[in-house]
Write a protein that holds these residues in place. Structure first.
Motif, mmCIF file in Angstrom:
data_model
loop_
_atom_site.group_PDB
_atom_site.id
_atom_site.type_symbol
_atom_site.label_atom_id
_atom_site.label_comp_id
_atom_site.label_asym_id
_atom_site.label_seq_id
_atom_site.Cartn_x
_atom_site.Cartn_y
_atom_site.Cartn_z
ATOM 1 N N MET A 152 26.765 48.329 26.872
ATOM 2 C CA MET A 152 27.334 47.608 27.225
ATOM 3 C C MET A 152 28.850 47.992 27.782
ATOM 4 S SD MET A 152 27.440 44.081 24.955
ATOM 5 C CE MET A 152 28.200 42.624 26.493
ATOM 6 N N ASP A 153 29.368 48.171 29.202
ATOM 7 C CA ASP A 153 30.123 48.748 30.105
ATOM 8 C C ASP A 153 30.737 47.304 30.161
ATOM 9 O OD1 ASP A 153 31.879 49.665 31.664
ATOM 10 O OD2 ASP A 153 30.310 50.621 32.870
ATOM 11 N N THR A 154 31.999 47.151 29.833
ATOM 12 C CA THR A 154 33.017 46.474 30.009
ATOM 13 C C THR A 154 34.103 46.961 30.945
ATOM 14 O OG1 THR A 154 34.204 46.933 28.087
ATOM 15 C CG2 THR A 154 32.573 45.133 27.609
ATOM 16 N N VAL A 155 34.379 48.191 31.351
ATOM 17 C CA VAL A 155 35.387 48.471 31.604
ATOM 18 C C VAL A 155 36.062 47.716 32.556
ATOM 19 C CG1 VAL A 155 36.920 50.410 32.999
ATOM 20 C CG2 VAL A 155 35.426 51.042 30.390
ATOM 21 N N ALA A 156 34.425 47.529 34.376
ATOM 22 C CA ALA A 156 34.995 46.939 35.080
ATOM 23 C C ALA A 156 35.648 45.469 34.906
ATOM 24 C CB ALA A 156 33.899 46.914 36.367
ATOM 25 N N ALA A 157 35.355 44.694 33.853
ATOM 26 C CA ALA A 157 35.186 43.020 33.541
ATOM 27 C C ALA A 157 36.578 43.139 32.491
ATOM 28 C CB ALA A 157 34.267 42.646 32.493
ATOM 29 N N GLU A 158 36.760 43.409 31.992
ATOM 30 C CA GLU A 158 38.368 43.812 31.061
ATOM 31 C C GLU A 158 39.656 44.475 32.233
ATOM 32 O OE1 GLU A 158 36.722 45.329 26.754
ATOM 33 O OE2 GLU A 158 37.429 46.787 28.680
ATOM 34 N N SER A 159 39.304 45.424 33.076
ATOM 35 C CA SER A 159 40.095 45.418 34.314
ATOM 36 C C SER A 159 40.094 44.301 35.248
ATOM 37 C CB SER A 159 39.901 46.989 34.619
ATOM 38 O OG SER A 159 39.208 47.230 35.900
ATOM 39 N N ALA A 160 39.856 43.384 35.293
ATOM 40 C CA ALA A 160 39.601 42.720 37.031
ATOM 41 C C ALA A 160 40.396 41.491 36.553
ATOM 42 C CB ALA A 160 38.588 41.578 36.490
ATOM 43 N N PRO A 161 41.262 41.334 37.512
ATOM 44 C CA PRO A 161 42.798 40.125 37.537
ATOM 45 C C PRO A 161 42.799 39.084 36.588
ATOM 46 C CG PRO A 161 41.766 41.010 40.462
ATOM 47 C CD PRO A 161 40.501 40.992 39.192
ATOM 48 N N GLY A 162 43.539 38.723 35.909
ATOM 49 C CA GLY A 162 43.668 37.857 35.198
ATOM 50 C C GLY A 162 42.955 37.910 33.712
ATOM 51 N N VAL A 163 42.233 38.868 33.855
ATOM 52 C CA VAL A 163 41.324 39.005 31.880
ATOM 53 C C VAL A 163 42.468 38.851 31.323
ATOM 54 C CG1 VAL A 163 39.693 40.302 31.310
ATOM 55 C CG2 VAL A 163 39.404 39.493 33.597
ATOM 56 N N LEU A 164 42.158 38.011 30.133
ATOM 57 C CA LEU A 164 42.686 38.152 28.685
ATOM 58 C C LEU A 164 42.078 39.083 27.792
ATOM 59 C CD1 LEU A 164 44.503 34.398 28.940
ATOM 60 C CD2 LEU A 164 45.470 36.804 29.219
ATOM 61 N N ALA A 165 40.968 39.004 27.675
ATOM 62 C CA ALA A 165 39.828 39.575 26.856
ATOM 63 C C ALA A 165 38.590 39.526 26.933
ATOM 64 C CB ALA A 165 40.343 39.368 25.011
ATOM 65 N N VAL A 166 37.172 40.121 26.895
ATOM 66 C CA VAL A 166 36.182 40.338 26.748
ATOM 67 C C VAL A 166 35.877 40.830 25.405
ATOM 68 C CG1 VAL A 166 34.110 41.432 27.759
ATOM 69 C CG2 VAL A 166 36.045 41.154 29.065
ATOM 70 N N PHE A 167 34.973 39.541 24.318
ATOM 71 C CA PHE A 167 34.479 39.992 23.826
ATOM 72 C C PHE A 167 32.771 40.189 23.536
ATOM 73 C CE2 PHE A 167 38.238 36.895 23.076
ATOM 74 C CZ PHE A 167 39.832 37.372 22.517
ATOM 75 N N VAL A 168 32.620 41.304 23.073
ATOM 76 C CA VAL A 168 31.335 41.711 22.509
ATOM 77 C C VAL A 168 30.422 41.334 21.156
ATOM 78 C CG1 VAL A 168 31.209 42.887 24.594
ATOM 79 C CG2 VAL A 168 32.280 43.816 22.365
ATOM 80 N N PRO A 169 29.534 42.211 20.956
ATOM 81 C CA PRO A 169 28.775 41.780 19.765
ATOM 82 C C PRO A 169 29.990 43.181 18.918
ATOM 83 C CG PRO A 169 27.601 41.721 21.065
ATOM 84 C CD PRO A 169 28.695 41.514 22.002
ATOM 85 N N GLY A 170 30.290 42.849 17.649
ATOM 86 C CA GLY A 170 30.572 44.254 16.648
ATOM 87 C C GLY A 170 32.381 43.992 17.036
ATOM 88 N N GLY A 171 32.442 42.904 17.429
ATOM 89 C CA GLY A 171 34.613 43.123 18.167
ATOM 90 C C GLY A 171 35.302 42.061 17.322
ATOM 91 N N PRO A 172 36.431 41.878 17.911
ATOM 92 C CA PRO A 172 36.961 41.151 16.792
ATOM 93 C C PRO A 172 36.653 40.151 16.538
ATOM 94 C CG PRO A 172 37.410 41.298 18.596
ATOM 95 C CD PRO A 172 36.789 41.777 19.364
ATOM 96 N N LEU A 173 35.485 39.454 17.033
ATOM 97 C CA LEU A 173 35.747 37.794 16.367
ATOM 98 C C LEU A 173 34.935 37.675 15.208
ATOM 99 C CD1 LEU A 173 34.992 36.267 20.152
ATOM 100 C CD2 LEU A 173 37.155 36.257 18.308
ATOM 101 N N ARG A 174 35.701 37.397 14.169
ATOM 102 C CA ARG A 174 34.491 37.670 12.587
ATOM 103 C C ARG A 174 35.046 35.809 12.271
ATOM 104 N NH1 ARG A 174 32.101 42.368 12.693
ATOM 105 N NH2 ARG A 174 34.059 43.869 13.507
ATOM 106 N N MET A 175 33.116 35.415 11.739
ATOM 107 C CA MET A 175 33.509 34.760 11.551
ATOM 108 C C MET A 175 33.049 34.125 9.926
ATOM 109 S SD MET A 175 33.286 32.368 15.169
ATOM 110 C CE MET A 175 32.053 33.833 15.296
ATOM 111 N N ALA A 176 32.843 33.065 8.952
ATOM 112 C CA ALA A 176 31.641 33.727 7.919
ATOM 113 C C ALA A 176 31.193 33.158 8.219
ATOM 114 C CB ALA A 176 32.856 32.427 6.448
ATOM 115 N N PRO A 177 29.907 33.000 7.701
ATOM 116 C CA PRO A 177 28.865 32.121 7.160
ATOM 117 C C PRO A 177 29.277 30.595 7.330
ATOM 118 C CG PRO A 177 27.981 34.191 5.891
ATOM 119 C CD PRO A 177 29.562 33.670 6.324
#
Length: 760
Positions: free
Chosen positions: A89-114
């Motif tokens: 997954m190449d997120t560089v262009a998306a993350e540097s686009a105007p107004g972007v606050l975050a790009v969340f991908v698998p294995g990233g910081p969004l952790r949830m319990a089952p």
């Protein structure tokens, strides 16, 4: 059923962690339905929709209308393969686009319990054993693989298009022919009597295969979620849902919070048909993104995303064997079904439920199988199981009637079940024979004085068909709060929903009736977990089970006020017999002023017996007339008559609207709807209204609805059963049977499109 008065001295409701908001604009006070303020209207009146003015003026706020300061916008990125693995997954262009606050991908910081599924306690929240974005495996086309959050929706959408994803793709399984069918966990075959013996005793048999395609709900309002975390760590979520309680539980589990620290609000829902009846991944992703960013986040699904993200009605393949004596009495029924489900879920489209109970037959075998496919998880759609199951059953009954040379209505009367064949219990209330009689009279049922294919009007072939309708009522508990205020008004609060069904209006009528107040002096508040708990707005259960709770609450607060008055020597009502007192706005205001209270309130409960010694179903009958163009194969439903036994009819206007909607749903099922899936790629071919055909006003002829209106004495003292889904059940079969009568051609595969009618 019981009710308890609120113990607070001033009568105000107990505080909740998040204050309850004022009612939505346009709902307080309710408009006087006949233009005369103060006019009392009891149960049974055709009251106009209380939420109508708010909706037509734009004052009603749906989830996507809610705004908060510093609100960020989220956009889903979905897989473009049906099976495989994300390799890069190449997120560089998306993350540097105007107004972007975050790009969340698998294995990233969004952790949830089952989170437990609606269907399987050991599965994930929405048809997958995994939390959203937990790994790189892809289980179906359109699976959420990333979330882009930006300051504006335009910025988030533009950035999402910059994300580059590489996959290792595998061939998906997209058809039940691709896999071995399995017995669903915990779903044994249903066997009653001796099918072989019943078959041997028969004079006539019907052995036929039927199929129905996958369908999507396509409510007017796409799913949307807005999440906001307080500085203290409390979570507030606005969600377009049919079950605020389930969303609250899922969020509390996912983020390891006590339930009282989660509040879910859903004041208005723009239709759901089941798509908003469970909790889907985007809800959890929105809350997780808001928590990570420390600011409110809203995520709204696009129309194409609704075809991959909020369930569907699975396709069915059904085989029926009917055996009967020459007089039409059934001796044996076999019903085998195969329906698809997803890799991570055990969803069963229970087509055999109607077969087991609708007719008196001593020998029945029902077998249900599922096929696990690499497809989005299905869910319940309006009249789940019963809609496709009734098409096959009622078509097979029509075939049997034709073989016997017997009127289809008469065949059903001869096999009428006087008690529930499944449990042996008596019905809580059943007037199906009245439905047949009234329907035949109102429709002018004489279709079988002419042979199939013999009635013509120029190039048009004319036919008539009928079918039986039924819908089970599952027992459920509910609670509600009623409050009398010093201005002579009342407020009823309950964590139920108005999904376009008229709940604001009907519950207001029940409250006005119990309190003795005019309808326009009662305000109903719904869709907030800060209110007393109610069941999900699914299964046609709101009026049947929330209505009695509202009534209990209103009776309790009314009796509390009157008891104080008659016991107080300073009250003009002192020692007056309660039966002689007529509650009204002035009396409420005077008595509350006398005791120095701004309001008093009470909680009412409806707790049905856990082992009710009755079988609780609604019943009905559909009659349809079609015109088939012999040259083009085009089918037009000229008119339909539906007669329904739904217990007490609280509001004939809203109930009729529900049933007309259900009958329209059935016409659409019979003639139009079909989710087409690419068998090689596993994606919906046309995920939009331009390609997924549903009826418009021009497609629907004259629809007439009639009620038996006999209160059910056993379901509750309100006596009302549900009207939401029964209009769907059997309506497609009535249309299909009419097409056979018009053309002499029996089509067993829905939808009944012109190519099938013109095929040799």
């Amino acid at each position: 059923m019981n009710a308890t008065a609120n113990p607070n001295p001033n009568g105000n409701p107990s505080p909740t962690p998040n204050p309850v908001p004022p009612p939505p604009p346009g709902l307080n006070p309710n408009p006087s339905p006949n233009g005369a303020a103060g006019t009392a209207l009891a149960i049974g009146a055709a009251v106009p929709r209380a939420d109508g003015p708010a909706k037509v003026t734009g004052a009603a706020r749906y989830t996507a209308d809610i705004g908060l300061p510093d609100l960020a916008q989220a956009v889903l990125v979905q897989s473009t393969i049906a099976k495989g693995r994300i390799t890069a997954m190449d997120t560089v262009a998306a993350e540097s686009a105007p107004g972007v606050l975050a790009v969340f991908v698998p294995g990233g910081p969004l952790r949830m319990a089952p989170v437990a599924s609606f269907y399987s306690a050991d599965n994930g929240p929405m048809g997958d054993a995994r939390a959203p974005l937990s790994d790189e495996l892809v289980h179906h086309y359109g699976q959420h693989v990333a979330v882009v959050v930006a300051r504006t929706l335009v910025q988030a959408t533009a950035a999402a298009e910059l994300l580059r994803i590489d996959y290792a793709e595998e061939a998906p399984r997209t058809s039940v022919d691709d896999v071995s069918a399995l017995t669903p966990p915990g779903r044994d075959d249903i066997v009653r009597g001796d099918f072989a013996a019943g078959l041997a005793a028969a004079d006539v048999r019907v052995d036929a295969q039927y199929s129905t395609p996958g369908q999507h709900m396509n409510a007017m309002e796409p799913c949307a979620t807005l999440a906001h975390w307080s500085h203290d760590g409390d979570l507030t979520v606005h969600d377009s849902t049919q079950d605020v309680g389930a969303v609250r539980t899922a969020l509390a589990t996912a983020f390891r919070l006590p339930r009282e620290r989660v509040r879910v609000i859903s004041e208005f829902v723009g239709g759901g048909f089941g798509s908003k009846g469970t909790v889907w991944p985007h809800v959890l992703l929105t809350a997780a993104a808001a928590k990570h960013l420390g600011q409110p986040v809203r995520l709204s699904l696009t129309r194409p995303q609704m075809f991959t993200s909020c369930g569907n009605r699975p396709a069915t393949r059904q085989r029926f064997v009917l055996a009967a004596r020459r007089d039409g009495v059934l001796t044996a029924i076999a019903h085998d079904s195969v329906t698809p489900t997803s890799v991570g879920e055990d969803v069963v489209e229970s087509t055999g439920g109607v077969t087991t109970m609708l007719y008196a037959c001593p020998n029945i075998t029902v077998r249900q199988r599922i096929a696990r496919l690499d497809m989005p998880p299905p869910t319940f759609q309006r009249a789940p199981g019963r809609a496709p199951g009734s098409f096959a059953l009622e078509s097979a009954l029509d075939e049997l009637a034709h073989e016997l040379g017997l009127d289809p209505v008469e065949l059903r009367i001869r096999n009428h079940a006087d008690t529930d064949p499944t449990s042996g219990h008596p019905w809580s209330g059943k007037h199906l024979l009245d439905c047949y009689r009234i329907g035949a009279e109102r429709f002018g049922w004489d279709a079988y004085d002419a042979a199939p294919g013999s009635r013509r009007e120029g190039d048009l072939l004319i036919g008539r068909g009928m079918a039986t309708a039924t819908h089970q009522m599952d027992q459920n508990q509910s609670a509600a709060r009623a409050e009398l205020r010093s201005d002579g008004t009342a407020v009823v609060s309950v964590a139920s929903h108005d999904i376009g069904t008229g709940t604001y209006t009907v519950l207001g009528q029940i409250a006005a009736d119990a309190l003795g107040l005019p309808f326009d002096r009662v305000t109903v508040r719904l869709g907030d977990t800060g209110y007393p708990q109610a069941p999900a707005s699914i299964g046609s259960q709101t009026v049947a089970y929330v209505g009695p709770a509202v009534r209990r609450a209103c009776e309790a607060v009314r009796d509390d006020l009157l008891a104080r008055a008659v016991a107080d020597p300073d009250s003009p009502l002192h020692r007056r017999p309660l039966a002689d007192i007529v509650l009204g706005p002035e009396l409420v205001a005077d008595e509350l002023d006398r005791i120095g209270a701004l309001s008093i309130s009470a909680i009412g409960h409806h707790r049905p017996e856990s082992e009710l010694p009755y079988a609780v179903h609604s019943f009905g009958a559909h009659f349809a007339e079609v015109a088939v163009d012999s040259g083009t194969g085009t089918v037009r439903v000229r008119r339909m008559v539906g007669v329904f036994d739904i217990g007490r009819v609280v509001n004939p206007r809203t109930a009729r609207s529900q049933l007309i909607g259900g009958m329209t749903f059935g016409i659409s099922q019979a003639l139009m709807e079909h989710t087409v899936v690419d068998p090689l790629r596993g994606h919906v071919v046309e995920p939009h209204f331009a390609g997924y055909h549903i009826p418009t006003n021009a497609d629907i002829g004259e629809l007439a609805v009639h009620f038996v209106d006999a209160p059910d004495p056993h379901i509750s003292d309100l006596g009302a059963r549900g009207a939401g889904e029964i209009g769907v059940v059997g309506s497609a079969a009535a249309v299909a049977n009419a097409v056979f009568h018009a053309t002499g051609k029996r089509l067993r595969d829905l939808p009944l499109t012109p190519d099938k009618l013109l095929a040799d």
